[in-house]
Design an enzyme around this catalytic site. Structure first.
Site, PDB file in Angstrom:
ATOM      1  N   SER A   7      -2.288   1.919   4.324  1.00  0.00           N
ATOM      2  CA  SER A   7      -2.087   1.154   4.287  1.00  0.00           C
ATOM      3  C   SER A   7      -1.872   0.853   6.369  1.00  0.00           C
ATOM      4  O   SER A   7      -2.611   1.845   7.162  1.00  0.00           O
ATOM      5  CB  SER A   7      -0.043   1.556   5.006  1.00  0.00           C
ATOM      6  OG  SER A   7       0.446   1.336   5.308  1.00  0.00           O
ATOM      7  N   SER A   8      -2.700  -0.025   7.232  1.00  0.00           N
ATOM      8  CA  SER A   8      -2.978  -0.182   8.378  1.00  0.00           C
ATOM      9  C   SER A   8      -2.342  -0.004   9.088  1.00  0.00           C
ATOM     10  O   SER A   8      -2.562   0.742  10.127  1.00  0.00           O
ATOM     11  CB  SER A   8      -3.502  -1.554   8.393  1.00  0.00           C
ATOM     12  OG  SER A   8      -3.752  -2.156   9.511  1.00  0.00           O
ATOM     13  N   ASN A   9      -1.418   0.029   9.057  1.00  0.00           N
ATOM     14  CA  ASN A   9       0.184   0.133   9.880  1.00  0.00           C
ATOM     15  C   ASN A   9       0.689   1.404  10.404  1.00  0.00           C
ATOM     16  O   ASN A   9       0.601   1.363  11.221  1.00  0.00           O
ATOM     17  CB  ASN A   9       1.321  -1.197   9.319  1.00  0.00           C
ATOM     18  CG  ASN A   9       2.318  -0.478   8.690  1.00  0.00           C
ATOM     19  OD1 ASN A   9       3.392   0.130   8.809  1.00  0.00           O
ATOM     20  ND2 ASN A   9       2.315  -1.264   7.429  1.00  0.00           N
TER      21      ASN A   9
ATOM     22  N   HIS B  57     -10.238  -4.881   4.803  1.00  0.00           N
ATOM     23  CA  HIS B  57      -8.831  -4.939   4.249  1.00  0.00           C
ATOM     24  C   HIS B  57      -8.731  -6.024   3.411  1.00  0.00           C
ATOM     25  O   HIS B  57      -9.123  -7.301   3.994  1.00  0.00           O
ATOM     26  CB  HIS B  57      -7.860  -4.440   6.127  1.00  0.00           C
ATOM     27  CG  HIS B  57      -6.624  -4.446   5.390  1.00  0.00           C
ATOM     28  ND1 HIS B  57      -5.612  -4.974   4.917  1.00  0.00           N
ATOM     29  CD2 HIS B  57      -5.459  -3.454   5.464  1.00  0.00           C
ATOM     30  CE1 HIS B  57      -4.313  -4.895   4.941  1.00  0.00           C
ATOM     31  NE2 HIS B  57      -3.996  -3.466   4.619  1.00  0.00           N
TER      32      HIS B  57
ATOM     33  N   GLU C  76      -6.186  -7.635   3.956  1.00  0.00           N
ATOM     34  CA  GLU C  76      -5.205  -8.877   4.580  1.00  0.00           C
ATOM     35  C   GLU C  76      -6.341  -9.513   5.240  1.00  0.00           C
ATOM     36  O   GLU C  76      -6.523 -11.163   4.769  1.00  0.00           O
ATOM     37  CB  GLU C  76      -4.138  -8.184   5.528  1.00  0.00           C
ATOM     38  CG  GLU C  76      -3.540  -9.648   5.802  1.00  0.00           C
ATOM     39  CD  GLU C  76      -3.163  -8.714   7.388  1.00  0.00           C
ATOM     40  OE1 GLU C  76      -2.303  -8.187   7.254  1.00  0.00           O
ATOM     41  OE2 GLU C  76      -3.089  -9.892   8.411  1.00  0.00           O
TER      42      GLU C  76
ATOM     43  N   SER D 240       4.705   0.338   4.286  1.00  0.00           N
ATOM     44  CA  SER D 240       4.814  -0.198   3.271  1.00  0.00           C
ATOM     45  C   SER D 240       5.916   1.352   2.534  1.00  0.00           C
ATOM     46  O   SER D 240       5.851   2.087   1.694  1.00  0.00           O
ATOM     47  CB  SER D 240       4.214  -0.328   2.513  1.00  0.00           C
ATOM     48  OG  SER D 240       2.854   0.794   3.250  1.00  0.00           O
TER      49      SER D 240
ATOM     50  N   HIS E 260       0.839  -1.228   0.309  1.00  0.00           N
ATOM     51  CA  HIS E 260      -0.078  -0.431   0.371  1.00  0.00           C
ATOM     52  C   HIS E 260       1.105   1.338  -0.585  1.00  0.00           C
ATOM     53  O   HIS E 260       1.053   1.154   0.756  1.00  0.00           O
ATOM     54  CB  HIS E 260      -1.001  -0.117   1.349  1.00  0.00           C
ATOM     55  CG  HIS E 260      -2.007  -1.105   0.907  1.00  0.00           C
ATOM     56  ND1 HIS E 260      -3.056  -1.598   2.222  1.00  0.00           N
ATOM     57  CD2 HIS E 260      -3.142  -1.650  -0.296  1.00  0.00           C
ATOM     58  CE1 HIS E 260      -3.707  -2.118   1.295  1.00  0.00           C
ATOM     59  NE2 HIS E 260      -3.447  -2.359   0.320  1.00  0.00           N
TER      60      HIS E 260
HETATM   61  S1  SF4 Z   1       6.011  -8.108   7.838  1.00  0.00           S
HETATM   62 FE1  SF4 Z   1       4.952  -6.259   6.588  1.00  0.00          FE
HETATM   63  S2  SF4 Z   1       4.439  -7.300   4.776  1.00  0.00           S
HETATM   64 FE2  SF4 Z   1       4.525  -8.478   6.835  1.00  0.00          FE
HETATM   65  S3  SF4 Z   1       2.750  -8.814   7.314  1.00  0.00           S
HETATM   66 FE3  SF4 Z   1       4.431  -6.831   8.760  1.00  0.00          FE
HETATM   67  S4  SF4 Z   1       3.865  -5.541   7.687  1.00  0.00           S
HETATM   68 FE4  SF4 Z   1       2.790  -7.253   6.943  1.00  0.00          FE
END
Ligand code: SF4
Length: 328
Positions: free
Chosen positions: A237-239, A138, A140, A282, A54
């Site tokens: 982007s969730s994170n 989302h 995922e 990301s 993302h």
């Molecule tokens: S390492 Fe990166 S791509 Fe993998 S789950 Fe965590 S945030 Fe997502």
């Protein structure tokens, strides 16, 4: 602030605390490398289902090299070109459809997402109803729910939804989580699940991945030390969204999510003397540099890195793209 520079001819000082770890995680590096290696090996076009990660900058850069992004496989013509699944993972129906159409599929799903898929399958084989903690819609979450037949997984996103959840058999439950959630919110939701269903099965270690955990931890440390925080990354982007929330909850009065320097709303910052900077998993480092550069144009910037964890995680590429193993 620009006015202040014009009046005095001098830039005010700004202490920048740069969070470490920040930016790319091992899953994102693997996903981007998968597209780049596929382009290098097979030439353009390479089809990618959904944004590979993302981040608009990453997607545009790959587009310029010959990647074609689609949301669904039916947008792809019959082809022998590689078809890549994004880092977020896909429902089981997607690889099945790709096989039916004889696509050369490459799976860039992060191995830590695949691990959650396998956990869910094991719980299901053992006859457990599964609760997935995550955000509706989302990709995922769509991918994880799509590992199992409809109805096998119930999505919850809050303590309130745990209270309202009506399981078929309260003694036969398990939970898994999205990998990019707020560590603190998820702990509360898991505690609520365990309080209501003491026998619920869960992961041995957190499903929230190391990268999400580490990026939130350093933001928690830096946020109370600064007057404002910039999180570089994409709104989808969730994170990245969680990093902004964590900064605000940790006491930072002004937290802003920006994709690039041009998105900075300078009126948000005013006459600050300290700034925290981080980036979602990301977001490429070049954009962090761009954002710090934009502050350096308005302030006399002094950058200090605050590190709370060292990351050494590495995920190998899909086998067919690995160096000498390509002929296997
Ligand atoms: S390492 Fe990166 S791509 Fe993998 S789950 Fe965590 S945030 Fe997502």
């Amino acid at each position: 602030m620009t006015a202040q520079v014009a009046e005095t001819g001098q830039k005010p000082p700004l202490k920048v605390l740069l969070c470490s770890p920040r930016g790319f995680c091992a899953g994102v590096v693997r996903a981007i490398d998968t597209v780049e290696q596929a382009l290098a090996r097979y030439g353009a076009p390479v089809y990618v289902r959904h944004e590979i990660v993302h981040n608009r900058f990453v997607v545009e850069s790959l587009k310029a090299k010959g990647a074609v992004f689609v949301e669904e496989l039916d947008e792809i013509p019959d082809t022998t070109a590689p078809v890549i699944f994004s880092a977020h993972g896909v429902p089981k129906a997607i690889p099945a459809e790709a096989q039916k159409r004889n696509f050369f599929a490459l799976d860039a799903t992060c191995p830590l997402v695949t691990k959650v898929h396998r956990e869910a399958e094991i719980h299901n084989k053992r006859g457990r109803e599964i609760v997935l903690i995550g955000h509706a819609g989302h990709p995922e979450v769509v991918g994880t729910i799509g590992q199992l037949p409809a109805g096998a997984i119930t999505l919850v996103k809050s303590v309130e939804e745990v209270a309202a959840f009506k399981p078929r058999d309260p003694a036969n439950l398990a939970y898994v989580t999205q990998t990019t959630l707020s560590v603190d919110d998820t702990a509360d939701i898991v505690a609520a699940l365990k309080a209501r269903f003491p026998g619920i099965h869960g992961p041995h270690r957190e499903d929230i991945c190391y990268a999400t955990t580490n990026r939130q931890e350093v933001v928690k440390k830096v946020a109370p030390m600064v007057e404002a925080m910039v999180v570089v990354g994409s709104p989808n982007s969730s994170n990245t969204q969680r990093l902004k929330e964590v900064a605000e909850r940790a006491g930072c009065r002004r937290a802003a999510l920006v994709q690039r320097a041009e998105d900075i709303d300078w009126s948000t910052f005013g006459s600050i003397a300290s700034l925290g900077v981080t980036a979602g998993a990301s977001a490429p480092e070049v954009l962090v540099e761009e954002v710090i550069g934009a502050f350096a144009a308005r302030y006399t910037v002094n950058v200090e890195t605050i590190t709370t964890a060292d990351e050494t995680m590495f995920f190998p590429l899909p086998r067919v793209l690995r160096g000498n193993e390509a002929a296997e």
